[in-house]
Scaffold this motif. Sequence first.
Motif, short mmCIF file in Angstrom:
data_model
loop_
_atom_site.label_atom_id
_atom_site.label_comp_id
_atom_site.label_asym_id
_atom_site.label_seq_id
_atom_site.Cartn_x
_atom_site.Cartn_y
_atom_site.Cartn_z
N PRO A 69 -7.41 0.97 -14.73
CA PRO A 69 -7.21 2.35 -14.26
C PRO A 69 -7.57 2.57 -12.79
CG PRO A 69 -8.23 2.34 -16.42
CD PRO A 69 -8.23 0.92 -15.95
N VAL A 70 -8.66 1.92 -12.35
CA VAL A 70 -9.06 2.06 -10.95
C VAL A 70 -7.98 1.52 -10.03
CG1 VAL A 70 -10.67 1.23 -9.20
CG2 VAL A 70 -11.54 2.07 -11.38
N VAL A 71 -7.45 0.36 -10.37
CA VAL A 71 -6.41 -0.25 -9.55
C VAL A 71 -5.13 0.57 -9.61
CG1 VAL A 71 -4.99 -2.31 -9.20
CG2 VAL A 71 -7.40 -2.55 -9.81
N ARG A 72 -4.84 1.14 -10.77
CA ARG A 72 -3.64 1.98 -10.90
C ARG A 72 -3.70 3.19 -9.97
NH1 ARG A 72 -0.02 1.19 -15.01
NH2 ARG A 72 -0.61 -0.26 -16.69
N GLY A 76 -1.38 3.59 -6.81
CA GLY A 76 -0.48 4.73 -6.80
C GLY A 76 -0.61 5.53 -5.51
N ALA A 77 -1.84 5.75 -5.06
CA ALA A 77 -2.06 6.49 -3.82
C ALA A 77 -1.47 5.76 -2.62
CB ALA A 77 -3.56 6.72 -3.61
N PHE A 78 -1.67 4.44 -2.59
CA PHE A 78 -1.13 3.66 -1.47
C PHE A 78 0.40 3.69 -1.47
CE2 PHE A 78 0.63 -0.27 0.21
CZ PHE A 78 0.10 -0.26 1.50
N LEU A 79 1.01 3.53 -2.64
CA LEU A 79 2.47 3.52 -2.71
C LEU A 79 3.06 4.86 -2.33
CD1 LEU A 79 3.08 1.41 -5.95
CD2 LEU A 79 3.38 0.71 -3.58
N LEU A 80 2.39 5.95 -2.68
CA LEU A 80 2.88 7.27 -2.27
C LEU A 80 2.84 7.41 -0.75
CD1 LEU A 80 1.40 9.73 -4.93
CD2 LEU A 80 3.81 9.12 -4.57
N LEU A 121 -2.87 -4.37 -4.36
CA LEU A 121 -3.14 -3.04 -4.92
C LEU A 121 -2.13 -2.66 -5.99
CD1 LEU A 121 -4.16 -0.92 -1.78
CD2 LEU A 121 -5.63 -1.86 -3.57
N ASN A 122 -1.28 -3.58 -6.34
CA ASN A 122 -0.27 -3.32 -7.37
C ASN A 122 -0.79 -3.79 -8.73
OD1 ASN A 122 1.98 -3.00 -8.96
ND2 ASN A 122 3.28 -4.40 -7.80
N PRO A 123 -1.09 -2.87 -9.64
CA PRO A 123 -1.62 -3.26 -10.94
C PRO A 123 -0.67 -4.17 -11.74
CG PRO A 123 -1.93 -0.93 -10.57
CD PRO A 123 -1.03 -1.40 -9.49
N ALA A 194 4.75 4.53 -8.20
CA ALA A 194 3.47 5.23 -8.10
C ALA A 194 3.27 6.19 -9.27
CB ALA A 194 3.38 5.98 -6.78
N VAL A 195 4.31 6.94 -9.60
CA VAL A 195 4.21 7.89 -10.71
C VAL A 195 3.97 7.16 -12.03
CG1 VAL A 195 5.51 9.56 -12.10
CG2 VAL A 195 5.59 9.67 -9.60
#
Length: 201
Positions: A69-72, A76-80, A121-123, A194-195
């Motif tokens: 979950p932390v990595v997700r 997600g924030a980075f990809l956005l 950073l990609n889960p 990201a979503v």
Amino acid sequence: MLSAASGLALGLSLIVAIGAQNAFVLRQGLRGEHVAAVVAVCAVSDAVLIAAGVAGTGALLERLPWFVPVVRWGGGAFLLGYALLAARRALRPSGALRVEGASARQGLRAVLATCLALTWLNPHVYLDTVVLLGSVAGGHEERRWWFGAGAVLGSVVWFTALGAGARLLRPLFARPRAWQVLDGGIAVVMVLIAVSLVRHA
């Protein structure tokens, strides 16, 4: 050799899908910027993750329910953020399209930092490469490292082909409109990934 071939097939099936990392490699290949370094970072990163999965790290990650979950959320924030940059390039292409000028080129550190972030950073990297591929490798028992070697070979072949082969598309991307479409597509893909990451966090 059968185990190596199985690893090659599974590795390619996991990596060929459209994603943040592949989109970045494609864009760098089209721009002709630090392609060899980007390909090397992606291939070496995959090799490290595959080795970790074959060694049994995937089983360890399954025992750390807080890690994914932390990595997700972080991914997600980075990809956005990356999606917003791509969308900006698509809507305001004048500065982004001067790929031949020195002012348009990105520094090696910035490119490698982005590449590393998109990779680590990609889960999905941990879920697919470490957990899934690692569990399949365990089924090959004493031949699991041959399986891992095949998967690593698949990554090297794919990233090399994607980075080097992108130059064949350069005539198409001599037109500004093509770059707008590419950056717009990258933005959409990043948002969707990201979503999906945040939704399953």
